[in-house]
Design an enzyme around this catalytic site. Structure first.
Site, PDB file in Angstrom:
ATOM      1  N   ASP A  79       0.806  -1.219   0.000  1.00 17.00           N
ATOM      2  CA  ASP A  79       0.000   0.000   0.000  1.00 17.00           C
ATOM      3  C   ASP A  79       0.842   1.274   0.000  1.00 17.00           C
ATOM      4  O   ASP A  79       1.859   1.364   0.691  1.00 17.00           O
ATOM      5  CB  ASP A  79      -0.891  -0.016   1.245  1.00 17.00           C
ATOM      6  CG  ASP A  79      -2.008   1.013   1.198  1.00 17.00           C
ATOM      7  OD1 ASP A  79      -2.563   1.220   0.107  1.00 17.00           O
ATOM      8  OD2 ASP A  79      -2.321   1.594   2.246  1.00 17.00           O
ATOM      9  N   HIS A  80       0.399   2.261  -0.761  1.00 22.57           N
ATOM     10  CA  HIS A  80       0.988   3.604  -0.762  1.00 22.57           C
ATOM     11  C   HIS A  80       2.501   3.588  -1.004  1.00 22.57           C
ATOM     12  O   HIS A  80       3.263   4.227  -0.272  1.00 22.57           O
ATOM     13  CB  HIS A  80       0.694   4.330   0.558  1.00 22.57           C
ATOM     14  CG  HIS A  80      -0.648   4.988   0.589  1.00 22.57           C
ATOM     15  ND1 HIS A  80      -0.927   6.146  -0.098  1.00 22.57           N
ATOM     16  CD2 HIS A  80      -1.790   4.635   1.225  1.00 22.57           C
ATOM     17  CE1 HIS A  80      -2.189   6.484   0.120  1.00 22.57           C
ATOM     18  NE2 HIS A  80      -2.743   5.583   0.912  1.00 22.57           N
ATOM     19  N   HIS A 102      -6.789  10.392   5.803  1.00 28.12           N
ATOM     20  CA  HIS A 102      -5.965   9.414   6.507  1.00 28.12           C
ATOM     21  C   HIS A 102      -5.756   9.814   7.972  1.00 28.12           C
ATOM     22  O   HIS A 102      -5.716  10.998   8.310  1.00 28.12           O
ATOM     23  CB  HIS A 102      -4.582   9.302   5.851  1.00 28.12           C
ATOM     24  CG  HIS A 102      -4.599   8.646   4.513  1.00 28.12           C
ATOM     25  ND1 HIS A 102      -4.324   9.319   3.355  1.00 28.12           N
ATOM     26  CD2 HIS A 102      -4.856   7.374   4.145  1.00 28.12           C
ATOM     27  CE1 HIS A 102      -4.402   8.493   2.330  1.00 28.12           C
ATOM     28  NE2 HIS A 102      -4.724   7.303   2.778  1.00 28.12           N
ATOM     29  N   HIS A 137      -9.882   5.394   0.858  1.00 27.61           N
ATOM     30  CA  HIS A 137      -8.819   5.431   1.860  1.00 27.61           C
ATOM     31  C   HIS A 137      -9.281   6.284   3.049  1.00 27.61           C
ATOM     32  O   HIS A 137     -10.240   7.040   2.949  1.00 27.61           O
ATOM     33  CB  HIS A 137      -7.547   6.036   1.266  1.00 27.61           C
ATOM     34  CG  HIS A 137      -6.838   5.135   0.306  1.00 27.61           C
ATOM     35  ND1 HIS A 137      -5.471   5.034   0.259  1.00 27.61           N
ATOM     36  CD2 HIS A 137      -7.304   4.279  -0.632  1.00 27.61           C
ATOM     37  CE1 HIS A 137      -5.111   4.173  -0.672  1.00 27.61           C
ATOM     38  NE2 HIS A 137      -6.227   3.706  -1.236  1.00 27.61           N
ATOM     39  N   SER A 155     -11.103   4.841   8.542  1.00 33.79           N
ATOM     40  CA  SER A 155     -11.240   4.788  10.003  1.00 33.79           C
ATOM     41  C   SER A 155     -12.054   5.963  10.525  1.00 33.79           C
ATOM     42  O   SER A 155     -12.715   5.860  11.565  1.00 33.79           O
ATOM     43  CB  SER A 155      -9.868   4.784  10.680  1.00 33.79           C
ATOM     44  OG  SER A 155      -9.173   3.588  10.434  1.00 33.79           O
ATOM     45  N   THR A 160      -5.910   3.257  10.992  1.00 33.45           N
ATOM     46  CA  THR A 160      -5.850   3.941  12.283  1.00 33.45           C
ATOM     47  C   THR A 160      -6.734   3.281  13.333  1.00 33.45           C
ATOM     48  O   THR A 160      -6.376   3.215  14.512  1.00 33.45           O
ATOM     49  CB  THR A 160      -6.244   5.425  12.111  1.00 33.45           C
ATOM     50  OG1 THR A 160      -5.327   6.040  11.195  1.00 33.45           O
ATOM     51  CG2 THR A 160      -6.203   6.165  13.431  1.00 33.45           C
TER      52      THR A 160
END
Length: 284
Positions: A84-85, A183, A211, A214, A236
């Site tokens: 990821d990322h 994020h 994305h 959370s 998170t």
């Protein structure tokens, strides 16, 4: 069961008009917790390793990846492994051999033309290795400790016309879109732009990814899935659960020196979080 692929899980979710949950892992306890929570909920799951997690592990991708593969092979539900990322070619080159079936290449911080060129090159390399690739257009913000962008800041939201051209020209398999989530949110107060999501869904023919989930309340998250989101990323929320449980345990056991005690409660708290989110996203 054998490790499955992210592409297969996303395709299955898309056909069922639901979403697959993807949880970021940092430690072996994260891996075990995510799989245990998914098994309790009876749902498939994606284990995600971010470039930041690789940096935390002294730049070594394979130790955590191999642990995740071994755990996935013993799982009672389908599990896939996703990188990821990432922003470096070195990690992309390692991905397939380390057990990953997919990558998310992140050049969203660059101007559109540079993002496109960089992502197209990454997509060509990924597909040559048999990897499914996700990219991001619009900047979600809050990643790596950076500030969250304002909801109306230039580039903060994904433009549908740009998204159509970007997907066509980059050859990516999925697109992470900026529709109001951020994020690293520690409160579940994000409000998503569902009208924009509808326009994005109509504009592109690849699965859409959310994305920063959370920070998204249950009702907003379910509405996003109904509106076309097919992969939901969570990170998170796991760290909040683990850290909170460990803090409480150590406060109650100030003389504890055996790390197994507090890691066990942290792992259990994360597993409950995975199960709870899975059940809320897909209520019986």
């Amino acid at each position: 069961m054998p490790l499955t692929t992210t592409g297969a899980l996303v395709a299955r979710a898309r056909a069922a008009r639901t979403a697959v949950l993807a949880f970021n892992i940092i430690t072996l306890e994260h891996v075990e917790a995510v799989i245990a929570g998914a098994e309790s909920a009876g749902v498939p799951v994606v284990l995600q390793v971010s470039e930041n997690a690789v940096k935390f592990r002294h730049g070594r991708l394979r130790p955590l990846a191999r642990a995740a593969v071994a755990a996935a092979e013993g799982a009672a539900v389908p599990v896939a492994l996703h990188l990821d990322h990432i922003r470096t070619g070195a990690l992309l080159q390692e991905a397939a051999d380390a057990g990953f079936s997919s990558v998310m290449y992140d050049a969203s911080h660059l101007p559109y033309d540079d993002n496109l060129a960089s992502t197209r090159a990454a997509a060509d390399r990924a597909h040559a290795q048999g990897l499914w690739i996700e990219a991001e257009l619009g900047e979600i913000g809050g990643k790596g400790g950076g500030p969250a962008r304002g909801a109306h800041a230039p580039g903060a939201r994904t433009d549908p016309a740009e998204a159509r051209a970007f997907v066509t020209d980059s050859h990516v398999d999925a697109l992470a879109v900026a529709v109001g989530s951020v994020h690293a949110m520690t409160t579940r107060t994000a409000t998503l732009d569902h009208e924009l999501l509808q326009r994005l869904r109509a504009s592109v023919d690849v699965p859409l990814v959310l994305h920063g989930s959370s920070g998204v309340p249950d009702t907003e998250l379910r509405a996003a899935v109904a509106g076309g989101i097919t992969k939901v990323n969570i990170g998170t929320a796991l760290n909040q659960a683990m850290t909170g449980a460990i803090r409480d345990y150590l406060a109650a056991h100030p003389d504890e020196v055996d790390s197994r005690g507090y890691l066990a409660v942290g792992r259990e708290a994360m597993a409950h979080t995975v199960e709870r989110i899975s059940n809320r996203l897909n209520p019986a």
